[in-house]
Scaffold this motif. Structure first.
Motif, mmCIF file in Angstrom:
data_model
loop_
_atom_site.group_PDB
_atom_site.id
_atom_site.type_symbol
_atom_site.label_atom_id
_atom_site.label_comp_id
_atom_site.label_asym_id
_atom_site.label_seq_id
_atom_site.Cartn_x
_atom_site.Cartn_y
_atom_site.Cartn_z
ATOM 1 N N UNK A 90 4.654 13.459 6.694
ATOM 2 C CA UNK A 90 5.227 13.749 5.378
ATOM 3 C C UNK A 90 4.190 14.281 4.395
ATOM 4 N N UNK A 91 3.019 13.682 4.377
ATOM 5 C CA UNK A 91 1.999 13.984 3.372
ATOM 6 C C UNK A 91 1.052 15.100 3.799
ATOM 7 N N UNK A 92 1.108 15.536 5.034
ATOM 8 C CA UNK A 92 0.359 16.691 5.495
ATOM 9 C C UNK A 92 -1.131 16.688 5.204
ATOM 10 N N UNK B 77 4.269 8.966 -2.105
ATOM 11 C CA UNK B 77 3.908 8.452 -0.782
ATOM 12 C C UNK B 77 2.404 8.239 -0.669
ATOM 13 N N UNK B 78 1.608 9.144 -1.228
ATOM 14 C CA UNK B 78 0.147 8.972 -1.214
ATOM 15 C C UNK B 78 -0.235 7.713 -1.979
ATOM 16 N N UNK B 79 0.343 7.530 -3.152
ATOM 17 C CA UNK B 79 0.037 6.336 -3.959
ATOM 18 C C UNK B 79 0.424 5.056 -3.221
ATOM 19 N N UNK B 80 1.598 5.050 -2.610
ATOM 20 C CA UNK B 80 2.039 3.862 -1.882
ATOM 21 C C UNK B 80 1.183 3.626 -0.628
ATOM 22 N N UNK B 81 0.747 4.709 0.019
ATOM 23 C CA UNK B 81 -0.106 4.570 1.207
ATOM 24 C C UNK B 81 -1.443 3.957 0.841
ATOM 25 N N UNK C 44 2.197 7.972 7.623
ATOM 26 C CA UNK C 44 3.262 8.373 6.700
ATOM 27 C C UNK C 44 4.187 9.361 7.390
ATOM 28 N N UNK C 45 5.483 9.065 7.358
ATOM 29 C CA UNK C 45 6.489 9.965 7.918
ATOM 30 C C UNK C 45 7.743 9.863 7.060
#
Length: 160
Positions: free
Chosen positions: A27-29, A145-149, A99-100
């Motif tokens: 997802x985040x590439x 998603x980056x922040x949550x990761x 992340x997906x």
């Protein structure tokens, strides 16, 4: 807390414990890795990452079971968990995050509409994944998603 402050906290926590991290990103590439390496000192704690945008790469490079991809999909608890486990094994790190998901605006399913993503984790204490959803643009979903990761990575590091 802004993303650079969060990334700095992650790097500091990894350094303090003498740990190394890795990522498997779809997802985040590569945005999770790029965000972390924007932080001074990241080279001391970051092993590398793999961008696995297609199912073939998820299977061949990370060991995601073809049956999971066929029956559960690449956007699932099972896939996210196996992606993180594969990254941990491949890079020899102490903790892995994956992340997906569906960034949108298209894609998604009734159960997992656009804006839904899964973050997997794997470390010596175990593995698993969490489901998240946010309504927003493609960029907003990926940034969230980056922040949550990074938040999940910090939580896992604090448990080690």
């Amino acid at each position: 807390m802004d993303i650079s402050e969060l990334s700095s906290k992650v790097v500091a926590a990894l350094k303090e414990k003498g740990l190394h991290c890795t990522f498997a990103e779809s997802l985040t590439g590569g945005l999770i890795a790029a965000t972390l390496v924007n932080t001074s000192g990241a080279s001391e704690v970051f092993e590398g990452s793999l961008v696995s945008y297609c199912d073939k790469v998820k299977h061949e490079k990370l060991g995601v079971d073809e049956e999971v991809l066929a029956t559960k999909s690449a956007v699932s608890f099972e896939c996210a968990t196996q992606m993180a486990s594969g990254a941990l094994s491949k890079f020899g790190a102490d903790v892995a995050i994956s992340a997906t998901g569906y960034a949108g605006p298209g894609g998604g399913t009734k159960q997992d509409p656009a804006g839904t993503f899964y973050l997997g984790y794997c470390d010596k204490n175990g593995n698993g994944s969490n489901r998240y959803h946010i309504d927003g643009t493609r960029s907003e979903v990926r940034d969230y998603a980056v922040k949550m990761a990074l938040t999940l990575l910090l939580e896992r590091v604090n448990l080690l």
